[in-house]
Design a protein around this motif. Structure first.
Motif, PDB file in Angstrom:
ATOM      1  N   ALA A   8       0.647  -0.938   0.205  1.00 26.67           N
ATOM      2  CA  ALA A   8      -0.065   0.055  -0.479  1.00 26.67           C
ATOM      3  C   ALA A   8       0.637   1.429   0.062  1.00 26.67           C
ATOM      4  CB  ALA A   8      -1.005   0.227   1.337  1.00 26.67           C
ATOM      5  N   SER A   9      -0.186   2.117  -0.656  1.00 20.33           N
ATOM      6  CA  SER A   9       1.201   3.507  -0.668  1.00 20.33           C
ATOM      7  C   SER A   9       0.219   4.992  -0.403  1.00 20.33           C
ATOM      8  CB  SER A   9       1.916   4.085  -2.028  1.00 20.33           C
ATOM      9  OG  SER A   9       0.730   3.751  -3.030  1.00 20.33           O
ATOM     10  N   GLY A  10       0.689   5.882   0.197  1.00 28.02           N
ATOM     11  CA  GLY A  10      -0.528   6.601   0.659  1.00 28.02           C
ATOM     12  C   GLY A  10      -1.027   6.735   2.334  1.00 28.02           C
ATOM     13  N   MET A  11      -1.070   5.615   3.208  1.00 33.09           N
ATOM     14  CA  MET A  11      -1.002   4.961   4.015  1.00 33.09           C
ATOM     15  C   MET A  11      -0.525   5.659   5.408  1.00 33.09           C
ATOM     16  SD  MET A  11      -2.737   1.131   4.116  1.00 33.09           S
ATOM     17  CE  MET A  11      -4.699   1.156   2.898  1.00 33.09           C
ATOM     18  N   ILE A  12      -1.233   6.506   6.277  1.00 33.93           N
ATOM     19  CA  ILE A  12      -0.245   6.647   7.022  1.00 33.93           C
ATOM     20  C   ILE A  12       0.271   5.739   7.685  1.00 33.93           C
ATOM     21  CG2 ILE A  12      -0.022   8.400   9.554  1.00 33.93           C
ATOM     22  CD1 ILE A  12      -2.301  10.382   7.353  1.00 33.93           C
ATOM     23  N   PHE A  13      -0.652   4.880   8.151  1.00 31.33           N
ATOM     24  CA  PHE A  13      -0.944   4.027   9.449  1.00 31.33           C
ATOM     25  C   PHE A  13      -0.944   2.960   8.531  1.00 31.33           C
ATOM     26  CE2 PHE A  13      -0.162   6.891  12.805  1.00 31.33           C
ATOM     27  CZ  PHE A  13      -0.980   7.759  12.968  1.00 31.33           C
ATOM     28  N   SER A  14      -0.677   1.783   8.822  1.00 32.11           N
ATOM     29  CA  SER A  14      -0.704  -0.066   8.534  1.00 32.11           C
ATOM     30  C   SER A  14      -2.244   0.230   8.777  1.00 32.11           C
ATOM     31  CB  SER A  14      -0.079  -0.760   8.817  1.00 32.11           C
ATOM     32  OG  SER A  14       0.023  -2.006   8.416  1.00 32.11           O
ATOM     33  N   ALA A  15      -3.104  -0.610   7.994  1.00 33.52           N
ATOM     34  CA  ALA A  15      -4.251  -1.092   8.293  1.00 33.52           C
ATOM     35  C   ALA A  15      -4.508  -2.410   9.083  1.00 33.52           C
ATOM     36  CB  ALA A  15      -4.806  -1.266   6.403  1.00 33.52           C
ATOM     37  N   PRO A  16      -5.462  -1.612   9.944  1.00 31.05           N
ATOM     38  CA  PRO A  16      -5.879  -2.925  10.846  1.00 31.05           C
ATOM     39  C   PRO A  16      -6.365  -4.103  10.548  1.00 31.05           C
ATOM     40  CG  PRO A  16      -7.765  -0.767  10.353  1.00 31.05           C
ATOM     41  CD  PRO A  16      -6.353  -0.887  10.379  1.00 31.05           C
ATOM     42  N   ILE A  17      -6.657  -3.941   9.572  1.00 30.57           N
ATOM     43  CA  ILE A  17      -6.700  -5.082   8.933  1.00 30.57           C
ATOM     44  C   ILE A  17      -7.306  -5.435   7.667  1.00 30.57           C
ATOM     45  CG2 ILE A  17      -8.865  -7.233   8.335  1.00 30.57           C
ATOM     46  CD1 ILE A  17     -11.040  -6.112  10.840  1.00 30.57           C
ATOM     47  N   MET A  18      -5.712  -6.661   6.892  1.00 32.63           N
ATOM     48  CA  MET A  18      -5.842  -6.773   5.611  1.00 32.63           C
ATOM     49  C   MET A  18      -5.978  -8.299   5.154  1.00 32.63           C
ATOM     50  SD  MET A  18      -1.541  -5.847   5.797  1.00 32.63           S
ATOM     51  CE  MET A  18      -1.176  -3.992   6.118  1.00 32.63           C
ATOM     52  N   GLY A  19      -6.270  -8.309   3.849  1.00 30.29           N
ATOM     53  CA  GLY A  19      -6.896  -9.387   3.762  1.00 30.29           C
ATOM     54  C   GLY A  19      -6.890 -10.077   1.699  1.00 30.29           C
ATOM     55  N   TRP A  20      -6.144 -11.481   1.876  1.00 31.13           N
ATOM     56  CA  TRP A  20      -6.746 -11.687   0.491  1.00 31.13           C
ATOM     57  C   TRP A  20      -8.284 -11.840   0.412  1.00 31.13           C
ATOM     58  CZ3 TRP A  20      -3.245 -10.332  -2.900  1.00 31.13           C
ATOM     59  CH2 TRP A  20      -1.460  -9.935  -2.608  1.00 31.13           C
ATOM     60  N   TYR A  21      -9.026 -12.092  -0.634  1.00 29.43           N
ATOM     61  CA  TYR A  21     -10.018 -12.283  -1.146  1.00 29.43           C
ATOM     62  C   TYR A  21      -9.645 -12.833  -2.963  1.00 29.43           C
ATOM     63  CZ  TYR A  21     -11.620  -9.673   1.769  1.00 29.43           C
ATOM     64  OH  TYR A  21     -12.416  -9.362   2.989  1.00 29.43           O
ATOM     65  N   ARG A  22     -10.548 -13.892  -3.751  1.00 34.57           N
ATOM     66  CA  ARG A  22     -10.182 -14.294  -4.462  1.00 34.57           C
ATOM     67  C   ARG A  22     -12.022 -14.745  -5.562  1.00 34.57           C
ATOM     68  NH1 ARG A  22      -7.911 -20.547  -3.348  1.00 34.57           N
ATOM     69  NH2 ARG A  22     -10.143 -21.362  -2.297  1.00 34.57           N
ATOM     70  N   GLN A  23     -11.490 -14.782  -6.693  1.00 38.87           N
ATOM     71  CA  GLN A  23     -12.852 -14.983  -7.451  1.00 38.87           C
ATOM     72  C   GLN A  23     -11.711 -15.731  -8.548  1.00 38.87           C
ATOM     73  OE1 GLN A  23     -14.656 -11.252  -8.453  1.00 38.87           O
ATOM     74  NE2 GLN A  23     -16.823 -12.301  -9.519  1.00 38.87           N
ATOM     75  N   GLY A  24     -12.936 -16.917  -8.342  1.00 41.20           N
ATOM     76  CA  GLY A  24     -12.854 -17.679 -10.023  1.00 41.20           C
ATOM     77  C   GLY A  24     -14.106 -17.565 -10.588  1.00 41.20           C
ATOM     78  N   PRO A  25     -13.922 -18.527 -11.795  1.00 39.75           N
ATOM     79  CA  PRO A  25     -14.568 -17.785 -12.370  1.00 39.75           C
ATOM     80  C   PRO A  25     -15.896 -18.538 -12.198  1.00 39.75           C
ATOM     81  CG  PRO A  25     -11.872 -19.228 -14.165  1.00 39.75           C
ATOM     82  CD  PRO A  25     -11.989 -19.404 -12.203  1.00 39.75           C
ATOM     83  N   GLY A  26     -16.807 -17.482 -13.092  1.00 38.69           N
ATOM     84  CA  GLY A  26     -18.831 -18.135 -12.477  1.00 38.69           C
ATOM     85  C   GLY A  26     -18.421 -17.876 -10.929  1.00 38.69           C
ATOM     86  N   LYS A  27     -17.656 -17.368 -10.209  1.00 46.05           N
ATOM     87  CA  LYS A  27     -17.943 -17.814  -8.798  1.00 46.05           C
ATOM     88  C   LYS A  27     -18.039 -16.252  -8.259  1.00 46.05           C
ATOM     89  CE  LYS A  27     -15.795 -22.703  -8.183  1.00 46.05           C
ATOM     90  NZ  LYS A  27     -14.691 -22.153  -7.550  1.00 46.05           N
ATOM     91  N   GLN A  28     -18.764 -16.284  -6.171  1.00 46.18           N
ATOM     92  CA  GLN A  28     -18.416 -14.798  -6.220  1.00 46.18           C
ATOM     93  C   GLN A  28     -17.273 -14.418  -5.778  1.00 46.18           C
ATOM     94  OE1 GLN A  28     -21.427 -15.028  -4.122  1.00 46.18           O
ATOM     95  NE2 GLN A  28     -23.040 -14.233  -5.167  1.00 46.18           N
ATOM     96  N   ARG A  29     -16.660 -13.512  -5.499  1.00 44.25           N
ATOM     97  CA  ARG A  29     -15.647 -13.065  -4.570  1.00 44.25           C
ATOM     98  C   ARG A  29     -15.689 -13.498  -3.574  1.00 44.25           C
ATOM     99  NH1 ARG A  29     -12.771  -7.158  -5.478  1.00 44.25           N
ATOM    100  NH2 ARG A  29     -13.443  -7.617  -7.522  1.00 44.25           N
ATOM    101  N   GLU A  30     -14.841 -14.836  -2.712  1.00 44.78           N
ATOM    102  CA  GLU A  30     -14.342 -14.893  -1.062  1.00 44.78           C
ATOM    103  C   GLU A  30     -13.677 -14.418  -0.312  1.00 44.78           C
ATOM    104  OE1 GLU A  30     -15.131 -19.474  -1.760  1.00 44.78           O
ATOM    105  OE2 GLU A  30     -12.557 -19.414  -2.621  1.00 44.78           O
ATOM    106  N   LEU A  31     -13.011 -14.196   0.873  1.00 41.23           N
ATOM    107  CA  LEU A  31     -12.640 -14.213   1.433  1.00 41.23           C
ATOM    108  C   LEU A  31     -12.172 -15.455   1.475  1.00 41.23           C
ATOM    109  CD1 LEU A  31     -11.177 -12.517   3.486  1.00 41.23           C
ATOM    110  CD2 LEU A  31     -12.498 -13.492   5.604  1.00 41.23           C
ATOM    111  N   VAL A  32     -10.310 -15.652   1.367  1.00 39.93           N
ATOM    112  CA  VAL A  32      -8.649 -16.417   1.249  1.00 39.93           C
ATOM    113  C   VAL A  32      -8.858 -16.311   2.894  1.00 39.93           C
ATOM    114  CG1 VAL A  32      -6.572 -17.401   0.263  1.00 39.93           C
ATOM    115  CG2 VAL A  32      -8.301 -16.117  -1.140  1.00 39.93           C
TER     116      VAL A  32
END
Length: 111
Positions: free
Chosen positions: A24-48
Motif C-alpha cells: 500500500a502507498s499513501g497510508m499514514i498508518f498500517s491498515a488494522p485489517i488486511m486480507g486476500w480475496y479471490r474470484q474464480g471463473p463464474g464464482k463470487q468473490r470470497e475471503l481467502v
C-alpha cells in the motif's frame, strides 16, 4: 490517495507454490485489517485469508493448512504464501487493506 498493488501471480502446476505480495502507498498508518480475496471463473468473490494488526489470522476452510498470510506493518504490506495449489485455486486474487482494494492478480493452476 491510498493505492494498493498486488504482485506475484502467474501460472503454476498443481502441487506448486506461489507467493503473493501486496503493498500500500499513501497510508499514514498500517491498515488494522488486511486480507486476500479471490474470484474464480463464474464464482463470487470470497475471503481467502485475513490478518489483524496484532497478527490474528483467519482462513477459508478450503485453504487451511496450505496458505499462510503474513504482514509487514512497516512496509504497509501483506503476503500470501500458497502451497500445494490445486486447479480449484485458479482465480483472480485481490488484496484489501482496510477499505482499499487492489486491482487483482491472476493465479492459474494448470498442468
Amino acid at each position: 490517495q491510498v493505492q494498493v498493488v498486488e504482485s506475484g501471480g502467474g501460472l503454476v502446476q498443481p502441487g506448486g507454490s506461489l507467493r503473493l505480495s501486496c503493498a500500500a502507498s499513501g497510508m499514514i498508518f498500517s491498515a488494522p485489517i488486511m486480507g486476500w480475496y479471490r474470484q474464480g471463473p463464474g464464482k463470487q468473490r470470497e475471503l481467502v485469508a485475513s490478518i489483524t494488526s496484532s497478527g490474528r489470522t483467519n482462513y477459508a476452510d478450503s485453504v487451511k493448512g496450505r496458505f499462510t498470510i503474513s504482514r509487514d506493518n512497516a512496509k504497509r504490506s501483506v503476503y500470501l504464501q500458497m502451497n500445494n495449489l490445486t486447479t480449484e485455486d485458479t482465480a483472480v486474487y485481490y488484496c484489501r487493506q482496510d477499505l482499499t482494494w487492489g486491482q487483482g492478480t491472476q493465479v492459474t493452476v494448470s498442468s
